[in-house]
Design a protein around this motif. Structure first.
Motif, PDB file in Angstrom:
ATOM      1  N   ILE A 107       0.839  -1.199   0.000  1.00 16.17           N
ATOM      2  CA  ILE A 107       0.000   0.000   0.000  1.00 16.17           C
ATOM      3  C   ILE A 107       0.875   1.250   0.000  1.00 16.17           C
ATOM      4  N   ARG A 145      -7.119   2.418  -0.403  1.00 17.23           N
ATOM      5  CA  ARG A 145      -6.246   2.513   0.766  1.00 17.23           C
ATOM      6  C   ARG A 145      -5.009   3.343   0.468  1.00 17.23           C
ATOM      7  N   GLU A 149      -3.700   6.947   2.067  1.00 10.77           N
ATOM      8  CA  GLU A 149      -2.364   7.099   2.642  1.00 10.77           C
ATOM      9  C   GLU A 149      -1.615   8.241   1.978  1.00 10.77           C
TER      10      GLU A 149
END
Length: 354
Positions: A107, A145, A149
């Motif tokens: 991620i 996700r 972030e």
């Protein structure tokens, strides 16, 4: 499927025409064929702003659609297949997401790429008809996700017509299998939940719906007994921990507990143990400290763990006096190509000196 097997507020539509007998994946590909990134406008507010363009063909008769989606599409002036920009706070995970594990390192890497290059591919979302202005992720949970972030506020999305239920799960599962991103550990957690929540009445029913052998379901459900912290140690290495290896680790955990199992996992990785070797350890024919050697397999002399930005990405092993073996995983194509170029330059430089 029975209506009760879908989330509240959704129901399966009868599959009666030849057009509707296409798989969910075919339906999604048909929608993707209509997508044009030039259709992206301004961020949507509550799913009803200038992101939804009134100048499109609102009937979209080429694609069969549910009454709920048609009503939603017309009220939001949305054209099927259109890419829109939605607020990230309006996007939520689907309760039928086939993925359970998302690697933090993966991620983080994607977040860096998105921050530099922007989002290149739209996600697919399904309207939450009971909570207007919000959407369930059908495909693109990893991108969502990563965008969060990267401190982004919006996401490019295509709104699709699927019920939030087993059909949307099957679509995501099929897509992940094609990408080789679906792991036995995701299956273990999600399939156990399906049976616990009585979306399926038996392993056989679940196997039939997914088109899998019942033994595949049984193995995954055995693996589901592992603690998640143990699974996390294996999720990052699907090349080493497929169904058979994970099943042997599960058997070992039943007999020896978590701490011993974590040590075994490290041994599997450091010594490159085969499934047969681990099975022998489970059966007591060998110990985790002294695993049986496979005939003809050379033991390495040294092993160096390779890290990038503090994250383990592989190892470098030396064998005898003249052999080096470098194994790397989880790298972006750009990073891989950069490393290959550096290695090539280093070898050419050494050759020139000689």
């Amino acid at each position: 499927m029975k209506p009760s097997q879908f989330a509240k507020g959704f129901k399966a539509r009868p599959d009666t025409t030849s057009s509707e007998k296409r798989t969910a994946l075919d339906r999604l590909n048909a929608i993707d064929g209509m997508v044009s990134n030039e259709q992206v406008n301004q961020p949507a507010a509550n799913g009803r702003s200038s992101a939804f363009t009134p100048d499109q063909d609102l009937d979209s008769s080429a694609i069969l659609e549910s009454d709920e989606f048609k009503t939603w599409r017309r009220s939001n002036r949305y054209a099927a297949g259109q890419v829109v920009e939605l607020p990230l706070k309006a996007i939520k995970p689907s309760p039928f997401n086939p993925r359970h594990f998302y690697l933090k390192a993966s991620i983080a890497e994607l977040a860096v790429n998105l921050a530099k290059q922007g989002q290149q591919q739209a996600i697919h979302v399904i309207p939450d008809y009971e909570n207007p202005g919000t959407f369930f992720v059908s495909d693109g949970g990893r991108r969502v996700r990563a965008l969060k972030e990267a401190n982004k506020e919006t996401v490019k999305a295509v709104v699709i017509d699927l019920p939030i239920g087993i059909e949307s799960y099957k679509l995501g599962y099929d897509l992940n299998v094609q990408r080789d991103s679906q792991t036995v550990f995701d299956n273990a957690i999600v399939w156990k939940r399906f049976l616990d929540d009585q979306h399926f009445q038996s392993q056989r029913e679940l196997a039939d719906h997914l088109g899998l052998d019942e033994s595949t379901i049984a193995v995954a459900l055995s693996i589901a007994k592992l603690p998640e912290n143990v699974m996390h140690e294996m999720v990052a290495r699907p090349d080493r921990f497929g169904s058979n290896m994970a099943y042997q680790v599960t058997r070992y955990h039943t007999a020896r507990g978590t701490d011993a199992t974590l040590r075994l996992i490290n041994k599997i990785l450091s010594d490159d143990l085969s499934t047969r070797q681990v099975a022998d350890i489970v059966k007591g024919r060998a110990t985790a400290l002294e695993a049986p050697k496979v005939a003809g397999r050379q033991r390495y002399a040294q092993r160096l763990e390779i890290k990038l930005d503090g994250i383990s990405v592989g190892d470098l092993k030396s064998y005898g006096d003249d052999r080096l073996e470098l194994r790397l995983r989880g790298l972006s194509k750009q990073k891989r190509d950069e490393l290959l170029e550096q290695i090539e330059q280093m070898l050419q430089s050494n050759a020139a000196k000689q």
